[in-house]
Scaffold this motif. Structure first.
Motif, PDB file in Angstrom:
ATOM      1  N   ILE A 192       0.803  -1.142   0.142  1.00  0.00           N
ATOM      2  CA  ILE A 192      -0.026  -0.020  -0.045  1.00  0.00           C
ATOM      3  C   ILE A 192       1.161   1.294  -0.055  1.00  0.00           C
ATOM      4  CG2 ILE A 192      -1.634   1.529   1.523  1.00  0.00           C
ATOM      5  CD1 ILE A 192      -3.002  -1.089   2.369  1.00  0.00           C
ATOM      6  N   GLY A 193       0.578   2.372  -0.963  1.00  0.00           N
ATOM      7  CA  GLY A 193       1.213   3.434  -0.812  1.00  0.00           C
ATOM      8  C   GLY A 193       0.772   4.577   0.133  1.00  0.00           C
ATOM      9  N   LEU A 194       1.618   5.045   0.845  1.00  0.00           N
ATOM     10  CA  LEU A 194       1.143   6.162   1.733  1.00  0.00           C
ATOM     11  C   LEU A 194       1.546   7.478   1.346  1.00  0.00           C
ATOM     12  CD1 LEU A 194       2.453   4.320   4.984  1.00  0.00           C
ATOM     13  CD2 LEU A 194       0.216   4.313   4.051  1.00  0.00           C
ATOM     14  N   LEU A 195       0.901   8.435   0.880  1.00  0.00           N
ATOM     15  CA  LEU A 195       1.088   9.594   0.442  1.00  0.00           C
ATOM     16  C   LEU A 195       0.661  10.842   1.448  1.00  0.00           C
ATOM     17  CD1 LEU A 195       2.162  11.581  -2.110  1.00  0.00           C
ATOM     18  CD2 LEU A 195      -0.554  11.379  -2.940  1.00  0.00           C
ATOM     19  N   TYR A 196       1.870  11.827   1.851  1.00  0.00           N
ATOM     20  CA  TYR A 196       1.368  12.739   2.728  1.00  0.00           C
ATOM     21  C   TYR A 196       2.579  13.631   2.771  1.00  0.00           C
ATOM     22  CZ  TYR A 196       4.551   9.978   5.915  1.00  0.00           C
ATOM     23  OH  TYR A 196       5.633   9.264   6.397  1.00  0.00           O
ATOM     24  N   ASP A 197       2.358  14.800   3.689  1.00  0.00           N
ATOM     25  CA  ASP A 197       3.287  15.535   3.682  1.00  0.00           C
ATOM     26  C   ASP A 197       3.867  15.679   5.330  1.00  0.00           C
ATOM     27  OD1 ASP A 197       4.868  18.141   4.441  1.00  0.00           O
ATOM     28  OD2 ASP A 197       3.077  19.242   3.685  1.00  0.00           O
ATOM     29  N   LEU A 198       5.213  15.545   5.213  1.00  0.00           N
ATOM     30  CA  LEU A 198       5.768  15.147   6.563  1.00  0.00           C
ATOM     31  C   LEU A 198       5.722  16.174   7.561  1.00  0.00           C
ATOM     32  CD1 LEU A 198       9.131  13.651   5.353  1.00  0.00           C
ATOM     33  CD2 LEU A 198       7.702  12.429   6.781  1.00  0.00           C
ATOM     34  N   SER A 199       5.585  17.543   7.180  1.00  0.00           N
ATOM     35  CA  SER A 199       5.254  18.677   7.926  1.00  0.00           C
ATOM     36  C   SER A 199       3.849  18.720   8.695  1.00  0.00           C
ATOM     37  CB  SER A 199       5.858  19.857   7.440  1.00  0.00           C
ATOM     38  OG  SER A 199       5.129  20.192   6.358  1.00  0.00           O
ATOM     39  N   GLN A 200       3.003  18.031   8.051  1.00  0.00           N
ATOM     40  CA  GLN A 200       1.658  18.192   8.445  1.00  0.00           C
ATOM     41  C   GLN A 200       1.314  17.497   9.725  1.00  0.00           C
ATOM     42  OE1 GLN A 200      -1.222  19.902   7.334  1.00  0.00           O
ATOM     43  NE2 GLN A 200       0.173  20.910   6.189  1.00  0.00           N
ATOM     44  N   ASP A 201       1.105  18.064  10.810  1.00  0.00           N
ATOM     45  CA  ASP A 201       0.750  17.331  12.187  1.00  0.00           C
ATOM     46  C   ASP A 201      -0.153  16.305  12.171  1.00  0.00           C
ATOM     47  OD1 ASP A 201       2.703  18.680  13.402  1.00  0.00           O
ATOM     48  OD2 ASP A 201       1.621  20.370  13.997  1.00  0.00           O
ATOM     49  N   ALA A 202      -1.421  16.920  11.142  1.00  0.00           N
ATOM     50  CA  ALA A 202      -2.757  16.354  10.840  1.00  0.00           C
ATOM     51  C   ALA A 202      -2.008  14.742  10.654  1.00  0.00           C
ATOM     52  CB  ALA A 202      -3.656  16.807  10.265  1.00  0.00           C
ATOM     53  N   SER A 203      -1.195  14.377   9.848  1.00  0.00           N
ATOM     54  CA  SER A 203      -0.755  13.261   9.137  1.00  0.00           C
ATOM     55  C   SER A 203      -0.069  12.378  10.014  1.00  0.00           C
ATOM     56  CB  SER A 203      -0.073  13.310   7.894  1.00  0.00           C
ATOM     57  OG  SER A 203      -1.052  14.307   6.982  1.00  0.00           O
ATOM     58  N   THR A 204       0.377  12.787  11.042  1.00  0.00           N
ATOM     59  CA  THR A 204       1.409  12.117  11.892  1.00  0.00           C
ATOM     60  C   THR A 204       1.059  10.750  12.662  1.00  0.00           C
ATOM     61  OG1 THR A 204       2.651  14.061  12.342  1.00  0.00           O
ATOM     62  CG2 THR A 204       3.074  12.135  13.819  1.00  0.00           C
ATOM     63  N   GLN A 205      -0.131  10.879  13.313  1.00  0.00           N
ATOM     64  CA  GLN A 205      -0.843   9.789  13.923  1.00  0.00           C
ATOM     65  C   GLN A 205      -1.327   8.828  13.151  1.00  0.00           C
ATOM     66  OE1 GLN A 205      -0.233   8.926  17.355  1.00  0.00           O
ATOM     67  NE2 GLN A 205      -0.948   7.084  16.602  1.00  0.00           N
ATOM     68  N   ALA A 206      -1.958   9.090  11.980  1.00  0.00           N
ATOM     69  CA  ALA A 206      -2.727   8.498  11.095  1.00  0.00           C
ATOM     70  C   ALA A 206      -1.782   7.826  10.278  1.00  0.00           C
ATOM     71  CB  ALA A 206      -3.626   9.404  10.085  1.00  0.00           C
ATOM     72  N   PRO A 250      -4.304  10.553   4.619  1.00  0.00           N
ATOM     73  CA  PRO A 250      -4.875  10.927   5.780  1.00  0.00           C
ATOM     74  C   PRO A 250      -5.564  12.307   5.643  1.00  0.00           C
ATOM     75  CG  PRO A 250      -2.751  11.232   6.563  1.00  0.00           C
ATOM     76  CD  PRO A 250      -2.896  10.660   5.050  1.00  0.00           C
ATOM     77  N   THR A 251      -6.057  13.096   6.465  1.00  0.00           N
ATOM     78  CA  THR A 251      -6.341  14.330   6.458  1.00  0.00           C
ATOM     79  C   THR A 251      -5.388  15.379   6.425  1.00  0.00           C
ATOM     80  OG1 THR A 251      -6.695  14.538   8.800  1.00  0.00           O
ATOM     81  CG2 THR A 251      -8.590  13.986   7.817  1.00  0.00           C
ATOM     82  N   ASP A 252      -4.773  15.210   5.299  1.00  0.00           N
ATOM     83  CA  ASP A 252      -3.619  16.092   4.890  1.00  0.00           C
ATOM     84  C   ASP A 252      -3.979  17.598   3.864  1.00  0.00           C
ATOM     85  OD1 ASP A 252      -0.933  16.803   3.251  1.00  0.00           O
ATOM     86  OD2 ASP A 252      -0.120  15.265   4.689  1.00  0.00           O
TER      87      ASP A 252
END
Length: 365
Positions: A192-206, A250-252
């Motif tokens: 599974i691919g995970l696409l997100y912004d490392l700097s977004q706190d909203a993505s960290t836990q998800a 996630p909610t990124d």
């Protein structure tokens, strides 16, 4: 608030109502802390607002949006609409039109907006997204201006839980549920691919939860990141090149801003994009799951009214979380991916409370 063209969408209306006229109005309706006078340079936000003010109190409500994209715009519109309803019910005016700003994901803009709103003496600040809430909390440190946030994914991790003068609504994502959606449609998936912004706190836990799910189920994962739309596009192409058939976001905010630029890239490659909000699906992603942002905005506005009109404090109002369990399927994308809609819906049923069908739209309310 100062007119910062780059970040404000406020309507600067006719200056027909002088401050003396406004301050002379008889204040009725709800109690609580409010602005009883308006600086001479202030103008009424609208004819409707000035008419409403004749019957009651006027509250200055600062609304600060982190960036211009579908999810956060949806929250702002919902907050404003609900405040209008509550104002009519309570016989007061919530003046938000004169105190709205969009930071366009720029920290220096956020800092300036916070300083301006404090200088304007607003009665409350509505902060949309985690970076906004953190900056507004710092801005009001030496004041009694409360901050009510919206779409803060993890208030505890952000340091807001238990902090004075701040409360709000969380769009925390049930990551396990959305990962179950992926495996329901793709029972034999191995990566599974995970696409997100490392700097977004909203993505960290998800993202941490997604990795834990993959590890527990023997599924590999490939991470790709981006901090701009161009970088997200390149990250999406890299995930396609790696051969993944499903991608989780996630909610990124960064990826949400880029969704209209990447959804066709994923769809044409046969990659299913599973995301943490319905607005992603409305902007082309295959699936959005989680909080109804209209409901989130309404609940945020309700908290504002309780503070301003019912003499509640932020300490009286613990932050709210929502577990809507709503799956939003983009039917156009589903068809383009070669999937049967009825089969997909049947696979999703055990993992949600409701299934909504949408088509792609650049703007929506």
């Amino acid at each position: 608030m100062k007119n910062v063209t780059m970040i404000s969408r406020r309507s600067f209306l006719k200056a027909a109502m002088a401050a003396s006229a406004v301050s002379a109005l008889a204040f009725t309706g709800c109690g609580g802390s409010a602005s009883s006078t308006v600086a001479a340079s202030s103008t009424a936000s609208s004819a409707a607002a000035s008419a409403a003010a004749e019957g009651g109190q006027t509250f200055k409500v600062g609304i600060v949006n982190y960036v211009d994209h579908a999810s956060l715009n949806q929250i702002v519109e919902s907050v404003e609409s609900r405040l209008d309803e509550l104002g009519a019910e309570k016989g007061v005016t919530f003046d938000y039109a004169d105190y709205y700003a969009n930071a366009q994901a720029d920290q220096s803009n956020l800092n300036q907006i916070g300083a301006d709103l404090v200088g304007d003496g607003v009665d409350v600040i509505v902060a949309v997204a985690t970076p906004t809430a953190a900056t507004m909390l710092a801005a009001v440190e030496d004041t009694d201006i409360p901050v009510v946030y919206s779409a803060v994914t993890d208030p505890a991790a952000a340091g807001f839980d238990g902090e004075e003068n701040i409360t709000g609504t969380s769009d925390a994502l049930n990551t396990e549920a959305i990962m179950n959606l992926i495996t329901a449609v793709n029972p034999d998936i191995d990566t599974i691919g995970l696409l997100y912004d490392l700097s977004q706190d909203a993505s960290t836990q998800a993202i941490a939860d997604a990795k834990a799910f993959c590890d527990a189920n023997g599924i590999k994962y490939i991470e790709k990141n981006g901090t701009t739309t161009a970088e997200v596009q390149m990250a999406a192409e890299a995930l396609i090149a790696s051969g993944v058939k499903a991608v989780f976001t996630p909610t990124d905010n960064t990826v949400m801003t880029a969704e209209l630029s990447i959804y066709e890239t994923f769809t044409e490659a046969g990659v299913q994009h599973y995301t943490g909000a319905d607005s992603f699906a409305l902007n082309g992603a295959f699936v959005g799951y989680g909080v109804d942002y209209v409901q989130l905005g309404e609940a945020t506005a309700d908290m504002v009214a309780e503070i301003l009109c019912d003499s509640k404090t932020t300490a009286d109002l613990p932050y709210q979380t929502f577990d809507n369990g709503i799956v939003t399927i983009n039917t156009e994308t589903c068809e383009a991916l070669g999937l049967d809609l009825d089969t997909v819906k049947e696979a999703f049923k055990p993992y949600c409370t409701e299934i909504v069908e949408v088509t792609t739209a650049e703007n929506f309310s």
